[in-house]
Write a protein that holds these residues in place. Structure first.
Motif, PDB file in Angstrom:
ATOM      1  N   SER A  76      39.653  56.427  53.354  1.00  0.00           N
ATOM      2  CA  SER A  76      39.564  54.967  53.266  1.00  0.00           C
ATOM      3  C   SER A  76      38.890  54.536  51.975  1.00  0.00           C
ATOM      4  O   SER A  76      38.064  55.243  51.427  1.00  0.00           O
ATOM      5  CB  SER A  76      38.775  54.433  54.463  1.00  0.00           C
ATOM      6  OG  SER A  76      37.451  54.871  54.360  1.00  0.00           O
ATOM      7  N   ARG A  77      39.251  53.392  51.534  1.00  0.00           N
ATOM      8  CA  ARG A  77      38.562  52.812  50.379  1.00  0.00           C
ATOM      9  C   ARG A  77      37.363  52.048  50.891  1.00  0.00           C
ATOM     10  O   ARG A  77      37.251  51.800  52.081  1.00  0.00           O
ATOM     11  CB  ARG A  77      39.525  51.869  49.644  1.00  0.00           C
ATOM     12  CG  ARG A  77      40.862  52.531  49.325  1.00  0.00           C
ATOM     13  CD  ARG A  77      41.789  51.522  48.693  1.00  0.00           C
ATOM     14  NE  ARG A  77      41.267  51.127  47.393  1.00  0.00           N
ATOM     15  CZ  ARG A  77      41.869  51.415  46.253  1.00  0.00           C
ATOM     16  NH1 ARG A  77      42.981  52.097  46.249  1.00  0.00           N
ATOM     17  NH2 ARG A  77      41.373  51.018  45.104  1.00  0.00           N
ATOM     18  N   VAL A  78      36.484  51.675  50.002  1.00  0.00           N
ATOM     19  CA  VAL A  78      35.329  50.882  50.426  1.00  0.00           C
ATOM     20  C   VAL A  78      35.835  49.532  50.899  1.00  0.00           C
ATOM     21  O   VAL A  78      36.503  48.826  50.147  1.00  0.00           O
ATOM     22  CB  VAL A  78      34.353  50.675  49.260  1.00  0.00           C
ATOM     23  CG1 VAL A  78      33.203  49.809  49.685  1.00  0.00           C
ATOM     24  CG2 VAL A  78      33.864  52.014  48.761  1.00  0.00           C
ATOM     25  N   GLU A 105      36.530  39.745  44.681  1.00  0.00           N
ATOM     26  CA  GLU A 105      36.977  39.331  43.348  1.00  0.00           C
ATOM     27  C   GLU A 105      36.944  40.551  42.443  1.00  0.00           C
ATOM     28  O   GLU A 105      36.087  41.409  42.604  1.00  0.00           O
ATOM     29  CB  GLU A 105      36.008  38.293  42.782  1.00  0.00           C
ATOM     30  CG  GLU A 105      36.046  36.975  43.501  1.00  0.00           C
ATOM     31  CD  GLU A 105      34.870  36.085  43.101  1.00  0.00           C
ATOM     32  OE1 GLU A 105      34.760  34.995  43.655  1.00  0.00           O
ATOM     33  OE2 GLU A 105      34.074  36.524  42.235  1.00  0.00           O
ATOM     34  N   ALA A 106      37.848  40.581  41.512  1.00  0.00           N
ATOM     35  CA  ALA A 106      37.816  41.688  40.566  1.00  0.00           C
ATOM     36  C   ALA A 106      36.581  41.539  39.704  1.00  0.00           C
ATOM     37  O   ALA A 106      36.295  40.458  39.201  1.00  0.00           O
ATOM     38  CB  ALA A 106      39.050  41.664  39.690  1.00  0.00           C
ATOM     39  N   PRO A 107      35.789  42.590  39.586  1.00  0.00           N
ATOM     40  CA  PRO A 107      34.597  42.478  38.755  1.00  0.00           C
ATOM     41  C   PRO A 107      34.980  42.286  37.287  1.00  0.00           C
ATOM     42  O   PRO A 107      36.012  42.791  36.847  1.00  0.00           O
ATOM     43  CB  PRO A 107      33.884  43.812  38.966  1.00  0.00           C
ATOM     44  CG  PRO A 107      34.873  44.722  39.579  1.00  0.00           C
ATOM     45  CD  PRO A 107      35.981  43.909  40.159  1.00  0.00           C
ATOM     46  N   SER A 108      34.174  41.563  36.592  1.00  0.00           N
ATOM     47  CA  SER A 108      34.494  41.307  35.191  1.00  0.00           C
ATOM     48  C   SER A 108      34.231  42.562  34.356  1.00  0.00           C
ATOM     49  O   SER A 108      33.656  43.529  34.832  1.00  0.00           O
ATOM     50  CB  SER A 108      33.677  40.131  34.678  1.00  0.00           C
ATOM     51  OG  SER A 108      32.398  40.164  35.247  1.00  0.00           O
ATOM     52  N   GLN A 127      37.660  50.214  41.903  1.00  0.00           N
ATOM     53  CA  GLN A 127      39.055  50.443  42.284  1.00  0.00           C
ATOM     54  C   GLN A 127      39.252  51.805  42.942  1.00  0.00           C
ATOM     55  O   GLN A 127      40.044  51.945  43.872  1.00  0.00           O
ATOM     56  CB  GLN A 127      39.961  50.321  41.047  1.00  0.00           C
ATOM     57  CG  GLN A 127      40.257  48.870  40.684  1.00  0.00           C
ATOM     58  CD  GLN A 127      40.454  48.675  39.185  1.00  0.00           C
ATOM     59  OE1 GLN A 127      40.712  49.641  38.451  1.00  0.00           O
ATOM     60  NE2 GLN A 127      40.335  47.437  38.726  1.00  0.00           N
ATOM     61  N   ARG A 128      38.505  52.778  42.482  1.00  0.00           N
ATOM     62  CA  ARG A 128      38.645  54.111  43.070  1.00  0.00           C
ATOM     63  C   ARG A 128      37.893  54.243  44.392  1.00  0.00           C
ATOM     64  O   ARG A 128      37.887  55.309  45.009  1.00  0.00           O
ATOM     65  CB  ARG A 128      38.138  55.179  42.081  1.00  0.00           C
ATOM     66  CG  ARG A 128      39.127  55.408  40.948  1.00  0.00           C
ATOM     67  CD  ARG A 128      38.685  56.450  39.908  1.00  0.00           C
ATOM     68  NE  ARG A 128      37.557  57.278  40.285  1.00  0.00           N
ATOM     69  CZ  ARG A 128      36.431  57.376  39.570  1.00  0.00           C
ATOM     70  NH1 ARG A 128      36.267  56.696  38.452  1.00  0.00           N
ATOM     71  NH2 ARG A 128      35.465  58.160  39.963  1.00  0.00           N
TER      72      ARG A 128
END
Lengths: 276, 96, 336
Positions: free
Chosen positions: A3-5, A14-17, A209-210
């Motif tokens: 599983s992913r986090v 939100e995608a981190p900057s 993402q990983r």
């Protein structure tokens, strides 16, 4: 490992900057930086909490705060040991704790400022433990096995910290007029440092993402829900203060970290190469 | 500073492992039962001494007094027929 | 850690032969049979009051004893040592609490006892009025001060007052970790760099004599019948004389010092084949009595810190009491 986090709340993270450092070319270095941030938070918080031993309002509380400080120190040691193992050349927990300059520390400002009265200690612990609970719960599903293991152990400890901070927030907030005033003031003093906890701009997006790291922004909603519930029940109000600038994760610190480290590191640095 | 009431006294009982009763280990002060339980955890189970805790406010305990010792406990002394060893069983009889 | 229960000669009580008061036959029978006195048993008033004083002084010592070592938590030279020291100082708070709890079974409140400490009417062990100048003091305190404490405390696990004996069992179990960590820390220093070795030797030089003083004034031979040793022994509270315990400590410690590679600062220290014990030099008890009277290097500072913690915590304790009353009232109102 499958599983992913998961995001800890319903909305999608939100995608981190973009990271401020060019760490994405070196995944081990990026992970080490991330783990250092977590470890430094725990180390510096433990150092501040340790200052309470022999100074607490009641002897039972000396013992309680001692336990919390020991938990935080234990987390710091695991995290720093892991971070050090990712570095090239590898460094020990003590190398990292004792031989880095303030600018190399990655802790948030919340933990590094001097402690105030017992109300401040409680307010800070309430904030830190509520954040830690969400963080470690999410991290215990990390695809990095070591980090997941550290988090799974820590989550039980910080749950107790939150319980302790909650009980005291209620008693101070809804105790006497004096304690109410002091607890409200303590919250106001600590509140500007909350937002920095959820700022993931330093973080390498690839780690998130990983499924290795947790984007702290995803922890914000659950944190506010928990904390505002306690604050409410304690007849206190959430302060509307403007967030302080932060920057701890990138090595920008208040002057207080410098003096904390002088105390923490002084003896060790006076005896280079010695073992203790 | 002086003359101010301290927090009430709580007696602490610890079950050291599953299968055993809670045993009295000492006391502590706390403002209420909720914190007494936490304090007991921190004070009396720092070295994994327990798996379960009870706290009870000391003032809530009713105890027999040493003055009543004779009338409370001595009369049981001569009731030896309550013990299995009082009875004679012929040799060779088992499971009794 | 340890609370030595003795006073300077000016305020030593005199031992008077005790006629068996009516109602105390059970007490003397139980003590005579090496049994345990429990809280609500009839007991001589001076047994009770002397136990309160001794246990309270012991508890105070644990609490004040947190300070000299607590000062080094922030500065501990490795994270491992920091964790060990934190746990140790925390244990001392715990030991203080076990002991206050034992004292409270004798009909006093902890608040009263703390008040006596804060106003200087009850004492704590004089050993904590010496400063902790270097990191080596931390190891040395563990090795020598806790070592002396253990020698003193182990017999107390069998003392006639049940709650005190039980508290001491718990304390002694935990105390052996304190002594071992001290020995280990000191061993590491002694076998480290030349400066570390020097630091270790300096600390041992400073703590050796105060550690011997922890056993109190001479009370064997011609001194045995004076002071409260005789009385305490008759009550089954004290089992061995100060001098016997001190000798036991010296005999134990000399070989440990050799293993550490450190010298004990006493030119008269040598094995006496005929006695089967180590001989050692004369202790300067005047220094001890000065420290007990409050003229030690750190008396004022230790007391000021303790009072400050208590006073600055007052609003917190009051808030918790107020909250407990409010919630109890709400519960009653809710139930009605």
């Amino acid at each position: 490992m499958t599983s992913r986090v998961p995001p800890s709340s319903a909305e999608s993270p939100e995608a981190p900057s973009a990271p401020t450092r060019s760490s994405s070319e070196n995944p081990a270095r990026a992970l080490a930086d991330y783990v250092l941030g977590l470890g430094d938070d725990a180390l510096v918080a433990a150092q501040r909490m340790g200052e309470w031993i022999a100074k607490a309002p009641q002897i039972e509380e000396d013992v309680a705060l001692g336990n919390i400080a020991l938990d935080l120190l234990g987390q710091a040691r695991s995290l720093l040991t892991y971070a050090g193992s990712l570095l090239d050349p590898p460094r020990s927990e003590d190398d990292l704790a004792y031989l880095r300059e303030a600018g190399d520390f990655r802790c948030v400002h919340l933990v590094e400022r001097p402690g105030g009265d017992f109300g401040v200690a409680v307010a800070r612990l309430l904030i830190l433990s509520a954040y830690h609970c969400e963080l470690y719960a999410a991290l215990s599903a990390s695809r990095d096995g070591t980090l997941a293991g550290i988090a799974a152990k820590a989550v039980k400890e910080v749950d107790y910290h939150r319980d302790h901070a909650t009980l005291w927030t209620l008693r101070l907030g809804d105790g006497t007029n004096e304690s109410h005033t002091r607890m409200q003031a303590a919250l106001a003093a600590e509140w500007p440092y909350v937002e920095e906890l959820f700022d993931g701009s330093h973080l390498d997006p690839a780690l998130v993402q990983r499924g290795v790291a947790v984007d702290p922004a995803t922890l914000r909603t659950a944190f506010y829900r928990r904390v505002s519930q306690v604050v409410d029940q304690a007849t206190l109000v959430l302060p509307g203060t403007v967030p302080a600038e932060g920057g701890g994760r990138c090595g920008r610190h208040t002057e207080h970290l410098e003096s904390l480290l002088a105390d923490l590191q002084g003896l060790t640095r006076a005896h280079p190469g010695a073992t203790w | 500073m002086s003359g101010r009431r301290d927090w009430p006294l709580f007696e602490v009982f610890v079950r050291s492992r599953r299968g055993l009763s809670h045993v009295h280990v000492g006391s502590l002060h706390a403002p209420d039962a909720e914190l007494a339980l936490r304090n007991a955890r921190d004070l009396y189970t720092r070295r994994q001494e327990g798996v379960s805790l009870w706290v009870v406010e000391a003032s809530a305990i009713t105890a027999s007094s040493p003055q009543e010792k004779d009338s409370f406990f001595d009369p049981a002394g001569d009731k030896i027929y309550r013990h299995p060893t009082f009875y004679d069983i012929p040799d060779g009889v088992e499971h009794l | 850690m340890y609370g030595n229960d003795f006073a300077s000669p000016s305020d030593a009580p005199s031992a008077s032969p005790e006629p068996v008061e009516p109602g105390l036959e059970d007490f003397w029978r139980i003590v005579g049979e090496d049994g345990r006195i429990e809280p609500r048993d009839a007991m001589p008033e001076d047994y009770r009051s002397s136990l309160v004083r001794q246990i309270a002084q012991h508890a105070h010592s644990e609490i004040i004893g947190m300070q000299p070592e607590g000062e080094w938590i922030s500065r501990a030279p490795s994270l491992r040592r920091k964790a060990i020291l934190m746990a140790k100082v925390q244990d001392e708070a715990g030991h203080g609490l076990y002991l206050y709890a034992a004292a409270e079974t004798l009909g006093v409140d902890r608040a009263e006892l703390l008040d006596m400490l804060h106003t200087g009417r009850q004492k704590y062990s004089s050993i904590f009025n010496y400063p902790t100048l270097t990191w080596a003091d931390i190891g040395t305190i563990g090795w020598l001060v806790d070592g002396a404490a253990i020698v003193n405390q182990v017999p107390l696990c069998r003392c006639s007052y049940g709650p005190y004996a039980r508290a001491m069992v718990r304390v002694c179990k935990e105390e052996s970790f304190h002594q071992r960590q001290g020995f280990e820390a000191l061993y590491t220093l002694s076998h480290g760099t030349p400066q570390q070795h020097e630091m270790a030797q300096d600390a041992v030089d400073r703590w050796w004599w105060p550690s011997l003083m922890m056993f109190g004034p001479h009370d064997s031979g011609p001194h045995a019948t004076a002071g409260h040793t005789a009385k305490s022994m008759a009550w089954g509270v004290k089992r061995f004389s100060n001098d016997d315990l001190r000798q036991r400590f010296v005999d134990m410690t000399v070989p440990q010092a050799e293993a550490l590679g450190l010298t004990l600062p006493d030119p008269d220290l040598r094995w006496n084949e005929s006695r089967g014990h180590y001989d050692f030099g004369e202790i300067d008890f005047n220094e001890l009595f000065e420290v007990i009277k409050g003229n030690g290097p750190c008396n004022a500072e230790r007391m000021a810190n303790r009072r400050r913690a208590h006073e600055e915590g007052a609003w917190v304790r009051e808030a918790a009491t107020a909250y407990a009353e409010k919630t109890a009232a709400r519960r009653t109102a809710g139930a009605a």
